[in-house]
Design an enzyme around this catalytic site. Structure first.
Site, PDB file in Angstrom:
ATOM      1  N   THR A 281       0.853  -1.184   0.000  1.00 10.71           N
ATOM      2  CA  THR A 281       0.000   0.000   0.000  1.00 10.71           C
ATOM      3  C   THR A 281       0.891   1.237   0.000  1.00 10.71           C
ATOM      4  OG1 THR A 281      -1.746  -1.165   1.177  1.00 10.71           O
ATOM      5  CG2 THR A 281      -1.801   1.241   1.246  1.00 10.71           C
TER       6      THR A 281
ATOM      7  N   LEU B  98      -7.200  -7.299   1.231  1.00 14.14           N
ATOM      8  CA  LEU B  98      -7.308  -8.514   2.037  1.00 14.14           C
ATOM      9  C   LEU B  98      -7.690  -8.167   3.467  1.00 14.14           C
ATOM     10  CD1 LEU B  98      -4.013 -10.295   0.871  1.00 14.14           C
ATOM     11  CD2 LEU B  98      -6.313 -10.495  -0.116  1.00 14.14           C
TER      12      LEU B  98
ATOM     13  N   CYS C 272      -3.799  -1.659   8.744  1.00 16.25           N
ATOM     14  CA  CYS C 272      -4.156  -0.874   7.561  1.00 16.25           C
ATOM     15  C   CYS C 272      -4.805   0.467   7.885  1.00 16.25           C
ATOM     16  CB  CYS C 272      -5.091  -1.685   6.666  1.00 16.25           C
ATOM     17  SG  CYS C 272      -4.312  -3.147   5.950  1.00 16.25           S
TER      18      CYS C 272
ATOM     19  N   LYS D 230      -2.669   3.491   9.711  1.00 21.51           N
ATOM     20  CA  LYS D 230      -1.564   4.066   8.936  1.00 21.51           C
ATOM     21  C   LYS D 230      -2.027   4.590   7.581  1.00 21.51           C
ATOM     22  CE  LYS D 230       0.344  -0.006   6.546  1.00 21.51           C
ATOM     23  NZ  LYS D 230       0.179   0.520   5.183  1.00 21.51           N
TER      24      LYS D 230
END
Length: 438
Positions: A122, A153, A263, A266
């Site tokens: 990412t 995911l 996820c 951040k």
């Protein structure tokens, strides 16, 4: 097709294992010799349901290998996926792209043919451009196309998400690169999984926008839960009432102690920094980050207030049991878990904290100084003045309330996930507090 995956953490290991299960020849590469040795021995560095079985199956079939040798790993690969970490950079909140750029430079020096380099990590908008520049400056004689292929995911359901995705997003600037990516994902065409081709920068932004929107839904319903408590409404009915609207949808409308994990925290922060850099601030996301950070700490105060209502005027020296420490069930991920802020708030009030989690105990122990770890649910509850359900693991959904009542010092259950029926718990002799319910 030979595929190399640089980075054997959560994203790299799941992606590599699933690609191998599609029939591709996959090499997973990592700088950590201990991690590679463990994987070669069949030991997983993370907990993810079904992952160990998938790795063992494809390793035994010869389709999945692990190495620290990047040169050997990328040799002859038609596609090289970069799946290294992009943590929040200490001090300013920007995504730390040093691992991505370092991987790109190393890959460029070892390519043996025309290759597609795919950023699976990412990353902020424009990262693919820099990866392309780094590879170009390395002076490779081969044609290299840089592609963005963000992952979507969910921890605890990653294998199903990879094999039955809502969509596959591919940001590519050339038809040749798109053809390679079509071939990689061809097995999913049988499931009619939507494949979406975009520009590279668009694909990079899609990932951040998706996570920010989901974080916003969570934060919105959490604020509605607070309002419900003040006006005497039920947030679960509110959630259902708005979620039945197809324009809104029911997912991510479950009130709780705030979002955490690897996820959302951040990625929302990185999106804020990207927006600031481009002079286009995203005020809604700013509010989401601020509200969520405050909420996790506020849950500790909620527990202390519940103790006061149960007759414990001074919480100092009392004991609280936290059930569930990971940020969500079916993972051992403790990153930014609400339990961390809750435990700290309770400890600051002089409360003894004991915790139990079905999978996260080892990781939690290192991140929760002063918190005692119990061997099971009922050992955690022994002598407790409050039981706090923090993470909704299945193991906590059918607790023996009579057994718990016989073990605790004060029969108080604070249910931060609204797992239990209030009348049932109160009938068992407990003081009961939940989120957003009268």
């Amino acid at each position: 097709m030979k595929i190399a995956v640089v980075g054997s953490g959560y994203v790299g290991l799941v992606s590599g294992s699933c690609f191998a299960d599609f029939g591709h020849d996959v090499v997973c590469i990592d700088k950590d010799p201990a991690k590679i040795e463990a994987l070669q021995g069949g030991r997983m560095p993370i907990y993810e349901p079904g992952l160990a079985e998938l790795v063992h199956k494809n390793a035994a079939a010869g389709r999945l290998r692990f190495t620290t040798d990047l040169a050997a790993g990328v040799d002859g690969a038609a596609a090289v996926f970069i799946a290294v970490g992009t943590p929040a950079r200490r001090g300013d909140g920007h995504a730390d792209l040093s691992y991505v750029y370092g991987a790109a430079a190393e890959i460029a020096g070892h390519l043996t043919g025309d290759t597609v380099v795919v950023t699976k990590s990412t990353v902020p908008v424009g990262t693919g451009d820099e990866v392309e520049r780094i590879i170009g400056e390395a002076g490779t004689a081969h044609t290299v196309a840089v592609v963005s292929n963000p992952e979507f995911l969910r921890e605890g359901a990653a294998i199903g998400d990879f094999k039955r995705p809502d969509r596959i997003v591919i940001g590519a600037e050339s038809e040749a690169a798109r053809d390679v990516m079509r071939e990689i994902y061809r097995p999913l065409f049988l499931n009619r999984s939507p494949i979406m081709f975009t520009g590279r920068r668009t694909a990079e932004l899609i990932k951040y926008a998706a996570n920010a929107f989901l974080a916003t839904k969570i934060t919105f319903i959490n604020e509605m839960a607070d309002l419900c408590e003040e006006v005497g409404a039920d947030v679960q009915d509110v959630s259902r009432g708005i979620g039945l609207d197809n324009r809104i949808g029911a997912k991510f409308l479950h009130a709780g102690p705030g979002y955490g994990g690897s996820c959302f925290p951040k990625d929302t922060l990185a999106l804020l920094k990207t927006a600031e850099d481009f002079g286009s601030p995203v005020r809604i996301v700013e509010a989401v980050v601020q509200v969520n950070d405050a909420r996790k700490r506020a849950m500790g105060r909620k527990v202390i207030e519940a103790m006061a209502k149960a007759g414990i005027a001074d919480p100092r020296g009392r004991k609280v049991a936290l059930l569930g420490l990971t940020f969500k069930p079916n993972t051992d991920d403790m990153r930014d878990s609400p339990s961390l802020a809750i435990a700290t708030a309770l400890q600051d009030a002089g409360i003894e904290v004991v915790g139990y989690d079905p999978e996260g105990m080892e990781v939690a122990q290192a991140m929760m100084p002063g918190v005692a770890m119990a061997s099971d649910t009922y050992a955690a509850a022994q002598g407790a003045d409050a039981i706090v359900l923090v993470t909704e693991w299945d193991a906590f959904r059918a607790l023996d309330l009579a057994r718990l009542k016989a073990l605790v010092a004060t029969p108080l259950l604070v249910d931060l996930r609204n797992v239990y029926d209030p009348d049932e718990v109160r009938a068992a002799g407990f003081h009961y507090h939940s989120i957003g319910r009268p």
